[in-house]
Design a protein around this motif. Structure first.
Motif, short mmCIF file in Angstrom:
data_model
loop_
_atom_site.label_atom_id
_atom_site.label_comp_id
_atom_site.label_asym_id
_atom_site.label_seq_id
_atom_site.Cartn_x
_atom_site.Cartn_y
_atom_site.Cartn_z
N ASN A 33 0.95 -1.18 0.15
CA ASN A 33 -0.04 -0.09 0.01
C ASN A 33 0.83 1.11 -0.23
O ASN A 33 0.35 2.21 0.31
CB ASN A 33 -0.81 -0.01 1.33
CG ASN A 33 -2.30 -1.05 0.85
OD1 ASN A 33 -3.25 -0.54 0.10
ND2 ASN A 33 -2.37 -1.95 1.40
N ILE A 60 -4.79 5.04 5.73
CA ILE A 60 -3.40 5.74 4.97
C ILE A 60 -3.29 5.75 3.68
O ILE A 60 -3.16 6.75 2.96
CB ILE A 60 -2.31 5.55 5.72
CG1 ILE A 60 -2.28 5.97 7.54
CG2 ILE A 60 -1.17 6.09 5.14
CD1 ILE A 60 -1.02 5.41 8.17
N ALA A 61 -3.69 4.45 3.20
CA ALA A 61 -3.57 4.32 1.81
C ALA A 61 -4.77 4.76 0.76
O ALA A 61 -4.67 5.14 -0.24
CB ALA A 61 -3.68 2.74 1.47
N LYS A 62 -5.75 5.03 1.64
CA LYS A 62 -6.72 5.78 0.98
C LYS A 62 -6.81 7.14 1.09
O LYS A 62 -7.87 7.87 1.11
CB LYS A 62 -8.34 5.10 1.40
CG LYS A 62 -8.24 3.80 1.20
CD LYS A 62 -9.69 2.94 1.73
CE LYS A 62 -9.78 1.74 1.60
NZ LYS A 62 -10.78 1.03 2.01
N ASP A 63 -5.89 7.81 1.87
CA ASP A 63 -5.70 9.14 2.21
C ASP A 63 -6.90 9.86 2.79
O ASP A 63 -7.32 10.93 2.77
CB ASP A 63 -5.70 9.95 0.84
CG ASP A 63 -4.75 9.95 -0.12
OD1 ASP A 63 -3.40 9.72 0.60
OD2 ASP A 63 -4.52 9.84 -1.28
N THR A 64 -7.15 8.73 3.93
CA THR A 64 -8.20 9.34 5.03
C THR A 64 -7.84 10.47 5.81
O THR A 64 -6.60 10.65 6.15
CB THR A 64 -8.50 8.22 5.90
OG1 THR A 64 -9.06 6.91 4.79
CG2 THR A 64 -9.75 8.33 6.89
N ALA A 65 -8.76 11.46 6.06
CA ALA A 65 -8.36 12.49 7.03
C ALA A 65 -7.97 11.97 8.35
O ALA A 65 -8.14 11.10 9.00
CB ALA A 65 -9.46 13.10 7.36
#
Length: 227
Positions: A33, A60-65
């Motif tokens: 990831n 984190i891999a999905k750029d979550t806030a």
């Protein structure tokens, strides 16, 4: 003292081996990831919380806030606050070096060793807990390293079903602790409710089922003590 070290290591060894698929999955998932090998290893060295690490990697891999990441991992790891409260009376009078060390190593696996009424009483028992927890920490980081290496050269390891190790370990930890009717009912309530919440796609089903189980167990235990 040697006996405490020896026993702490060998008592934890089955769980050290059982967590191997979980650690490999965590390491491989991180590098696949976008984590660097160093970042993936540092997560196990510094965070040292399997379920929270896996969820954090995905988020984190999905750029979550950041706030969502922090709240989610806090909720997942909140059970460790209960672990600390459960052994507080045994540790409150111990020096800071013992309390801080045990606190860092207080995983689900080490907590499973904490139910004996004499746990953490005396230097030898503290040493036993420290060795048991420390050996698990070393094993977790070793398995993570293997996962990091494997994740760079092998296809997606998530398809191998390694995540079943998570459920298997928790089942193995919970079953021996089911010693009373209230605890049994709490487990059954949580198990049934999480299935229902899954079917209706309730987003916070895991948290709700845990709270329901604890509530049922508490009410039954209170009733038992009054009668």
């Amino acid at each position: 003292m040697k006996v405490a070290v020896y026993k702490g290591f060998w008592d934890m060894l089955p769980l050290n081996l059982a967590v191997l698929p979980w650690g490999i999955l965590c390491g491989s998932l991180a590098v696949q990831n976008g984590f660097t090998p160093l970042e993936a290893q540092l997560m196990s060295l510094l965070v040292f919380a399997g379920s929270a690490q896996l969820v954090a990697i995905e988020l984190i891999a999905k750029d979550t806030a950041l706030i969502t990441l922090l709240i989610t991992t806090f909720i997942i790891s909140a059970r460790h606050l209960l672990y600390g409260l459960a052994i507080r009376n045994k540790m409150v009078d111990k020096p800071l070096k013992w309390r801080s060390s045990i606190a860092f190593f207080l995983t689900d696996e080490l907590f499973a060793f904490s139910h004996h009424h004499r746990a953490y009483q005396g230097k030898l028992r503290l040493l036993y807990a420290l060795v048991a927890g420390g050996s698990f920490y070393v094993a977790w980081n070793l398995w993570t390293l293997i996962g990091i290496i494997a994740g760079q050269f092998l296809p997606d390891l998530t398809n191998l079903g390694l995540d079943f190790a998570i459920a298997a370990i928790f089942i193995a930890l919970v079953i021996p602790s089911i010693t009373t009717v209230p605890i049994l009912c709490a487990c059954i309530c949580s198990a049934i409710s999480i299935l229902i919440f899954k079917l209706v796609h309730f987003e916070f089903g895991l948290i709700a089922s845990a709270l329901l189980g604890m509530t049922v167990g508490y009410l039954l235990q209170s009733y038992k003590e009054r009668t």
